[in-house]
Design an enzyme around this catalytic site. Structure first.
Site, PDB file in Angstrom:
ATOM      1  N   CYS A  12      18.525   1.570   3.948  1.00 52.17           N
ATOM      2  CA  CYS A  12      17.331   0.769   4.250  1.00 52.17           C
ATOM      3  C   CYS A  12      17.696  -0.719   4.106  1.00 52.17           C
ATOM      4  CB  CYS A  12      16.230   1.115   3.263  1.00 52.17           C
ATOM      5  SG  CYS A  12      16.744   0.794   1.569  1.00 52.17           S
ATOM      6  N   CYS A  94      14.733  -5.366  -4.455  1.00 48.62           N
ATOM      7  CA  CYS A  94      14.126  -5.201  -3.125  1.00 48.62           C
ATOM      8  C   CYS A  94      12.714  -5.798  -3.129  1.00 48.62           C
ATOM      9  CB  CYS A  94      14.059  -3.714  -2.793  1.00 48.62           C
ATOM     10  SG  CYS A  94      13.140  -3.397  -1.278  1.00 48.62           S
ATOM     11  N   GLU A 124      13.843   1.666 -11.988  1.00 43.61           N
ATOM     12  CA  GLU A 124      12.733   0.926 -11.356  1.00 43.61           C
ATOM     13  C   GLU A 124      11.468   1.046 -12.206  1.00 43.61           C
ATOM     14  OE1 GLU A 124      11.673   1.930  -7.249  1.00 43.61           O
ATOM     15  OE2 GLU A 124       9.628   1.315  -7.693  1.00 43.61           O
TER      16      GLU A 124
END
Ligand code: SF4
Length: 280
Positions: A12, A94, A124
């Site tokens: 991604c 990100c 995360e």
């Protein structure tokens, strides 16, 4: 073997940008360590390590190497401590993970108990807990399933965010259970649209056509595992990290092999897996 691939595979934009920023930092020189895995792929990691990237579990002392924060992000406390020690931080978080952190912070500042739907052990989620927990007296809960949501105590107000890679349909199911244990719920759907698209394409573009599915990605990659689980519900599915792991015995003559990947898998690794299948 014949193969079929959905429209989107490979890394991604979040992982691609993180790799680029890390490579740029290495090129700029100086000792560099990553706090965790920059990418869940052994070959891509090896390449970075050959260019001098080290790995650390904790912040170095003052005067130590520059530090790469991975795409999964880090707590505000870590950024503050790095600044206090005078360390250079290469922040590759990100933007979609920053969005989770921002929403969690806002909900906590509005006085709500914050629920993070995701894996409590994932870096995360640990970082999001740090962002949501900055306000004095704030309460942060993590649940990974409907049954865990059922065990939470009653609260008047809850704000809910999701780990970016948590499957969206399961997120909605967990939210439905949280509504039963909360007076007022504010939901911020922070699931990653790239991951959601991969999940949809796995179903529409692959499972309707392929006889067998290979999902390419690191064993530690949450979203690769989620795509593999979705595929395994409908077709024989094998999760591989690289072409070397493919076993010819998985396939029957004439079968169509579907190939997809997690969002942290470099495109060239998926290409190698597809080429190896075609050569069988
Ligand atoms: S999967 Fe989504 S949230 Fe995670 S790095 Fe990629 S774009 Fe960002």
């Amino acid at each position: 073997m014949n193969t079929v691939r959905p429209r989107h595979t490979g890394s991604c934009f979040g992982v691609r940008d993180a790799l680029q920023l890390t490579a740029d930092a290495l090129r700029a020189g100086g000792e560099t360590v990553a706090l965790g895995q920059v990418v869940h792929n052994a070959r891509a990691l090896e390449e970075l390590e050959q260019h001098g990237l080290g790995r650390a579990d904790q912040l170095p002392e003052a005067g130590g190497p520059q530090v790469v924060v991975t795409a999964h992000g880090a707590t505000p406390q870590l950024f503050a401590e790095a600044k206090r020690r005078g360390l250079t931080v290469v922040d590759t978080t990100c933007p979609l993970v920053k969005r989770v952190q921002r929403h969690a912070t806002e909900l906590a500042e509005a006085g709500m108990a914050v629920v993070v739907v995701g894996d409590a052990a994932h870096s995360e989620v640990r970082a999001v807990i740090g962002w949501a927990g900055q306000r004095e007296g704030s309460e942060v809960e993590v649940v990974a399933s409907e049954s865990e949501a059922d065990r939470l105590p009653w609260r008047e107000r809850r704000g809910v965010v999701s780990q970016s890679t948590f499957p969206q349909p399961r997120f909605q199911q967990v939210v439905a259970r949280l509504r039963l244990r909360t007076g007022e719920v504010e939901v911020r759907d922070t699931t990653c649209p790239v991951v959601n698209q991969r999940q949809r394409e796995a179903v529409t573009g692959l499972l309707d056509r392929a006889d067998v599915v290979l999902v390419v990605g690191g064993r530690g990659s949450a979203n690769t595992k989620a795509v593999a689980e979705t595929c395994a519900e409908r077709r024989p599915t094998f999760h591989v990290e690289s072409a070397k792991e493919i076993e010819p015995s998985w396939f029957q003559p004439g079968q169509l092999v579907g190939i997809t990947s997690g969002t942290s898998t470099p495109g060239w690794v998926v290409d190698e897996v597809e080429a190896a299948c075609r050569d069988l």
